[in-house]
Design a protein around this motif. Structure first.
Motif, PDB file in Angstrom:
ATOM      1  N   ASP A   1       0.830  -1.200   0.000  1.00  0.00           N
ATOM      2  CA  ASP A   1       0.000   0.000   0.000  1.00  0.00           C
ATOM      3  C   ASP A   1       0.870   1.258   0.000  1.00  0.00           C
ATOM      4  O   ASP A   1       0.595   2.234   0.695  1.00  0.00           O
ATOM      5  N   SER A   2       1.939   1.213  -0.770  1.00  0.00           N
ATOM      6  CA  SER A   2       2.867   2.343  -0.868  1.00  0.00           C
ATOM      7  C   SER A   2       2.975   2.779  -2.322  1.00  0.00           C
ATOM      8  O   SER A   2       2.598   2.047  -3.248  1.00  0.00           O
ATOM      9  N   ILE A   3       3.514   3.985  -2.523  1.00  0.00           N
ATOM     10  CA  ILE A   3       3.647   4.539  -3.861  1.00  0.00           C
ATOM     11  C   ILE A   3       5.013   4.212  -4.449  1.00  0.00           C
ATOM     12  O   ILE A   3       6.049   4.352  -3.792  1.00  0.00           O
ATOM     13  N   HIS A   4       4.995   3.778  -5.705  1.00  0.00           N
ATOM     14  CA  HIS A   4       6.205   3.539  -6.489  1.00  0.00           C
ATOM     15  C   HIS A   4       5.984   4.243  -7.826  1.00  0.00           C
ATOM     16  O   HIS A   4       4.983   3.995  -8.505  1.00  0.00           O
ATOM     17  N   VAL A   5       6.900   5.132  -8.205  1.00  0.00           N
ATOM     18  CA  VAL A   5       6.756   5.917  -9.427  1.00  0.00           C
ATOM     19  C   VAL A   5       7.854   5.545 -10.412  1.00  0.00           C
ATOM     20  O   VAL A   5       9.033   5.439 -10.051  1.00  0.00           O
ATOM     21  N   LEU A   6       7.459   5.343 -11.654  1.00  0.00           N
ATOM     22  CA  LEU A   6       8.397   5.146 -12.751  1.00  0.00           C
ATOM     23  C   LEU A   6       8.175   6.265 -13.768  1.00  0.00           C
ATOM     24  O   LEU A   6       7.064   6.440 -14.275  1.00  0.00           O
ATOM     25  N   PHE A   7       9.229   7.019 -14.045  1.00  0.00           N
ATOM     26  CA  PHE A   7       9.163   8.081 -15.046  1.00  0.00           C
ATOM     27  C   PHE A   7      10.107   7.701 -16.161  1.00  0.00           C
ATOM     28  O   PHE A   7      11.330   7.683 -15.981  1.00  0.00           O
ATOM     29  N   ASN A   8       9.546   7.356 -17.325  1.00  0.00           N
ATOM     30  CA  ASN A   8      10.359   6.948 -18.468  1.00  0.00           C
ATOM     31  C   ASN A   8      10.122   7.921 -19.620  1.00  0.00           C
ATOM     32  O   ASN A   8       8.978   8.233 -19.955  1.00  0.00           O
ATOM     33  N   VAL A   9      11.199   8.400 -20.215  1.00  0.00           N
ATOM     34  CA  VAL A   9      11.073   9.327 -21.339  1.00  0.00           C
ATOM     35  C   VAL A   9      12.181   9.028 -22.340  1.00  0.00           C
ATOM     36  O   VAL A   9      13.315   8.768 -21.960  1.00  0.00           O
ATOM     37  N   SER A  10      11.803   9.038 -23.613  1.00  0.00           N
ATOM     38  CA  SER A  10      12.738   8.692 -24.672  1.00  0.00           C
ATOM     39  C   SER A  10      13.147   9.929 -25.458  1.00  0.00           C
ATOM     40  O   SER A  10      12.301  10.768 -25.793  1.00  0.00           O
ATOM     41  N   CYS A  11      14.419  10.014 -25.762  1.00  0.00           N
ATOM     42  CA  CYS A  11      14.943  11.072 -26.615  1.00  0.00           C
ATOM     43  C   CYS A  11      15.075  10.513 -28.035  1.00  0.00           C
ATOM     44  O   CYS A  11      15.809   9.539 -28.243  1.00  0.00           O
ATOM     45  N   PRO A  12      14.388  11.105 -29.019  1.00  0.00           N
ATOM     46  CA  PRO A  12      14.540  10.657 -30.405  1.00  0.00           C
ATOM     47  C   PRO A  12      15.854  11.161 -30.988  1.00  0.00           C
ATOM     48  O   PRO A  12      15.944  12.259 -31.541  1.00  0.00           O
ATOM     49  N   VAL A  13      16.886  10.359 -30.852  1.00  0.00           N
ATOM     50  CA  VAL A  13      18.230  10.757 -31.282  1.00  0.00           C
ATOM     51  C   VAL A  13      18.257  10.977 -32.793  1.00  0.00           C
ATOM     52  O   VAL A  13      18.700  12.016 -33.284  1.00  0.00           O
ATOM     53  N   ASP A  14      17.771   9.984 -33.522  1.00  0.00           N
ATOM     54  CA  ASP A  14      17.684  10.103 -34.976  1.00  0.00           C
ATOM     55  C   ASP A  14      16.506   9.257 -35.440  1.00  0.00           C
ATOM     56  O   ASP A  14      15.608   8.961 -34.650  1.00  0.00           O
ATOM     57  N   ASP A  15      16.516   8.846 -36.698  1.00  0.00           N
ATOM     58  CA  ASP A  15      15.346   8.161 -37.257  1.00  0.00           C
ATOM     59  C   ASP A  15      15.158   6.749 -36.731  1.00  0.00           C
ATOM     60  O   ASP A  15      14.066   6.184 -36.851  1.00  0.00           O
ATOM     61  N   THR A  16      16.192   6.154 -36.150  1.00  0.00           N
ATOM     62  CA  THR A  16      16.085   4.748 -35.745  1.00  0.00           C
ATOM     63  C   THR A  16      16.602   4.454 -34.348  1.00  0.00           C
ATOM     64  O   THR A  16      16.584   3.296 -33.931  1.00  0.00           O
ATOM     65  N   ARG A  17      17.050   5.464 -33.617  1.00  0.00           N
ATOM     66  CA  ARG A  17      17.705   5.199 -32.334  1.00  0.00           C
ATOM     67  C   ARG A  17      17.168   6.145 -31.271  1.00  0.00           C
ATOM     68  O   ARG A  17      16.916   7.324 -31.524  1.00  0.00           O
ATOM     69  N   THR A  18      16.992   5.595 -30.060  1.00  0.00           N
ATOM     70  CA  THR A  18      16.530   6.394 -28.931  1.00  0.00           C
ATOM     71  C   THR A  18      17.488   6.265 -27.764  1.00  0.00           C
ATOM     72  O   THR A  18      18.102   5.221 -27.542  1.00  0.00           O
TER      73      THR A  18
END
Length: 367
Positions: free
Chosen positions: A243-260
């Motif tokens: 009964d506790s809070i766990h936070v996941l913050f995920n964010v992707s940087c679009p480096v180029d057309d095929t890679r993050t």
């Protein structure tokens, strides 16, 4: 069926904030602890540094003979080119040329600068601020003093940021990609949840099945998503077991057309256990996902993919991305309307769903 990418032009992404490195990466880049460091965003080569006035991001190319400024140094309040020592201030203007210190500086001796700011231990860059409509994505653990917050090392995938976003919010894959890690393989049919648009964010809630046989470190419980467009996901979990809070913050940087380049920050209320245990668990989950997502082809989301009702989250996501793409071609007002107009499916009341075209908070930005 003929394959065709949903998005032929991604220039609308230049109006959003994207993370390009962690503060720790910048500090480790040079002995000075302030950079500069080379990064890449949407195929743009960028130099990031910390000057006395704050963090700065510029085109990583000296106006003189095209050397990379990221190979140079921070000299006082300037970024200095490694080739001939030309110095650029926080606005990207050359302020000193050592070879001819008394001569007028050419008016063209300017490097393009971009909006740059630090938030949550990450350095964020926005390539185009002309619409003034976007904010650095929301992380619910930022001001929660009850949480222990950890910034993990970035991880790189040979996949687009759109594919990574859909993977992180895909309920149907848990039972097959993460059996025994995150999910029970017997729970393969997820519910279809209402999705709300509020202040440039998707907000929705998923009640995961209780009683699954998964490790204690697995954050299983009530999943509350706040996803800031286009690539940030704030997943706040009320864990069934504690009964506790766990936070996941995920964010992707679009480096180029095929890679993050992907960033994960996590926070937890129950913090008397090891950070490394949670880091290892997150990396295990990523390792299960990565080969599957990197196997998707074409790399871009394709129009010939077959969808079913439980793909609602990704379908709504794709729809909003298309709207933002189209609106950006029509100008600032259309873009703001497409991004910030509330659409409420769930019936939940949101105090910040005002319908106004104002970002939800004010940024402290070095421009």
């Amino acid at each position: 069926m003929q394959q065709s990418a949903i998005f032929q032009d991604k220039s609308y992404l230049r109006h959003f904030w994207h993370p390009v490195c962690t503060v720790e990466e910048l500090e480790k880049a040079k002995p000075s602890g302030v950079g500069p460091i080379a990064v890449k965003l949407l195929n743009e080569q960028i130099v990031v540094a910390k000057l006395p006035s704050g963090y700065v991001a510029m085109h990583d190319r000296c106006a003189h003979r095209s050397a990379k400024l990221s190979a140079g140094a921070v000299n006082g309040d300037s970024v200095q080119c490694p080739y001939h020592g030309w110095e650029y201030d926080a606005e990207g203007k050359c302020k000193f040329i050592p070879a001819c210190p008394s001569a007028p500086i050419p008016s063209k001796a300017v490097v393009k600068k971009f909006d740059c700011a630090e938030r949550y231990g990450l350095i964020w860059v926005r390539l185009d601020s002309s619409f003034e409509s976007t904010s650095i994505p929301y992380f619910s653990g930022a001001d929660n003093k009850k949480l222990r917050v950890v910034v993990q090392e970035p991880y790189w995938w040979d996949a687009t940021a759109e594919r990574r976003w859909e993977n992180f919010t895909d309920f149907s894959h848990f039972a097959f990609v993460h059996p025994g890690t995150l999910f029970d393989p017997n729970n393969a049919a997820p519910p279809i949840v209402p999705m709300d648009r509020v202040n440039g964010q998707f907000r929705f809630v998923y009640e995961t099945p209780p009683g699954m046989d998964v490790p204690d470190e697995a954050p299983i419980g009530t999943f509350s998503y706040t996803c800031t467009m286009p690539f940030a996901i704030n997943l706040e979990v009320r864990k069934y077991t504690t009964d506790s809070i766990h936070v996941l913050f995920n964010v992707s940087c679009p480096v180029d057309d095929t890679r993050t380049k992907n960033f994960l920050i996590f926070g937890r209320e129950k913090s008397d256990d090891s950070d490394h245990m949670h880091i290892a668990f997150n990396n295990l989950v990523f390792a299960e996902d990565q080969p599957v997502i990197e196997s998707q082809w074409p790399a871009e989301i394709s129009t010939d993919e077959v969808s079913v009702s439980t793909d609602k989250v990704s379908l709504q996501y794709r729809k909003w991305l298309r709207e933002l793409d189209q609106a950006s071609r029509q100008g600032r007002d259309a873009f703001r309307e497409a991004l910030l107009t509330p659409q409420i499916e769930s019936g939940r009341a949101y105090p910040d769903a005002t319908g106004t075209h104002q970002p939800p908070w004010t940024e402290c930005v070095n421009r």
